[in-house]
Design an enzyme around this catalytic site. Structure first.
Site, short mmCIF file in Angstrom:
data_model
loop_
_atom_site.label_atom_id
_atom_site.label_comp_id
_atom_site.label_asym_id
_atom_site.label_seq_id
_atom_site.Cartn_x
_atom_site.Cartn_y
_atom_site.Cartn_z
CE LYS A 2 65.11 55.58 51.82
NZ LYS A 2 63.70 55.89 50.98
CE1 TYR A 7 41.76 37.32 31.84
CE2 TYR A 7 43.96 37.43 32.96
CZ TYR A 7 42.92 37.00 33.07
OH TYR A 7 42.59 36.05 33.69
#
Ligand code: PLP
Length: 363
Positions: A35, A252
């Site tokens: 899956k 950042y």
């Protein structure tokens, strides 16, 4: 030249891990769970390594069609069954086996016109409280299915919530056994953690994460403990280096400050590639096969790494975000996931579509 990032799928590792699952499965047949596009590896790319399975278990009908298109004539199981009545037509046409977890799915079967009776896996909710019939409702669901001409064979299935942890599976096995003891039909109980940690009587085990080489119970046990090999390596290269002095910050938010001279490398990999943004300073990474750590925040397209343990590294040096370096050094995906507060499953499923994927047939 394209960006240097690449996810490499290791065919031999998939075959090895599947064999490892089979060795723990005590004679049971093995579903390779594919899956979520084979847990992010790509169904078509993973197929060669997993074709030794006894069947393929998945969710989407489109994924089932892809497995049939690869020439697979053996069993395919829809783990959540049908999502709407017309899905049964494809089950008839492609010979798909399907889970039945609710009474609506039995109603759809009862109304389905087919020449080919279906093999179904009747799912019990033995404690997970996700899908399935509660123990008290299970036998009447079985009896309803048994009476339908549309149904050929009924197998019995449940799913564990805690096979990887301290609560274990005994309470769910007891609930399952109490209701199913005298019912005919093959049994499928165990997922990866179940088959590795709990010897149980199964006719079919569902080998998901184990096939892809990640330990289902990390950090209790790691992939090496279970004899697994990474089926995916995420590799990139250094784009640049920077020489920092004490007090310089990285990225950042300036979340990392150098406390002395430090050489760092800038890697072509960021959260837009599927690398977890929550992986903070200290997340393990390999540069030219040498283990080091990330520094500062992961940005969209780049992240920074400490080059102290690998002074020879420079622009173009190989970086292994997880899996194996080209020379064979190992960085388990579970360690990276753990540093980011998640699990290997999520990282492998989240590799972004922009990342080119290759297949390494030689492990
Ligand atoms: C019903 C069912 N069976 C098997 C699996 C495979 O689990 P694992 O990857 O832990 O082996 C899953 C995955 O969530 C599942 O939902």
């Amino acid at each position: 030249m394209p960006r240097p990032i690449l996810a490499l799928i290791h065919t031999e590792a998939l075959a090895h891990n599947l064999a490892r699952a089979r060795a723990s499965a005590a004679g049971a047949r093995v579903w390779a769970v594919v899956k979520a596009n084979a847990y992010g590896h790509g169904i078509e790319r993973a197929f060669e390594g997993l074709r030794g399975a006894d069947g393929f278990a998945l969710l989407d009908l489109a994924e089932a069609e892809r497995v049939r298109a690869l020439g697979w004539r053996g069993p395919i199981l829809l783990l959540e069954g049908c999502f709407e009545p017309r899905d049964l037509e494809l089950c008839s046409r492609l010979g798909l086996w399907h889970a039945v977890h609710c009474s609506e799915q039995i109603d759809w079967l009862a109304a389905h016109k087919t020449q080919v009776p279906h093999r179904v896996f009747l799912k019990m909710n033995s404690g997970m409280n996700r899908l399935g019939f509660k123990p008290a409702a299970y036998r009447s669901a079985y009896a309803r299915l048994d009476a339908l001409p549309q149904v050929d064979e009924i197998s019995l299935m449940t799913h564990f919530s805690d096979a990887d942890g301290p609560r274990g599976v005994a309470h769910q096995v007891a609930a399952f056994e109490a209701v199913t003891q005298d019912l005919p039909g093959e049994r499928s109980l165990s997922n990866s953690a179940g088959l590795l940690r709990h010897p149980l009587k199964n006719d079919w085990v569902r080998a998901g994460i184990v096939s892809y080489g990640s330990a289902p119970d990390f950090p209790d046990n790691d992939a090496t403990h279970w004899g697994l090999q990474p089926a995916m390596s995420l590799r990139s290269r250094l784009l640049a280096t920077q020489q920092l002095q004490a007090g310089d910050t990285v990225g950042y938010g300036s979340s990392f400050t150098a406390d002395g001279p430090l050489r760092i490398g800038i890697v072509a990999c960021g959260y837009a590639d599927g690398y977890p943004r929550h992986a903070g300073t200290g997340t393990p990474v390999l540069v030219d096969g040498v283990r080091t750590r990330t520094v500062g925040r992961v940005s969209m397209d780049m992240l920074a790494v400490d080059l102290s343990p690998v002074p020879s590294a420079g622009p173009g040096s190989e970086v292994t975000l997880w899996g194996r370096s080209a020379a064979g050094a190992l960085l388990p995906i579970d360690e990276v996931a753990h540093a980011a507060g998640t699990i290997g499953y999520e990282l492998m499923c989240a590799v972004a579509p922009r990342v080119p994927v290759g297949v390494d047939a030689a492990a």
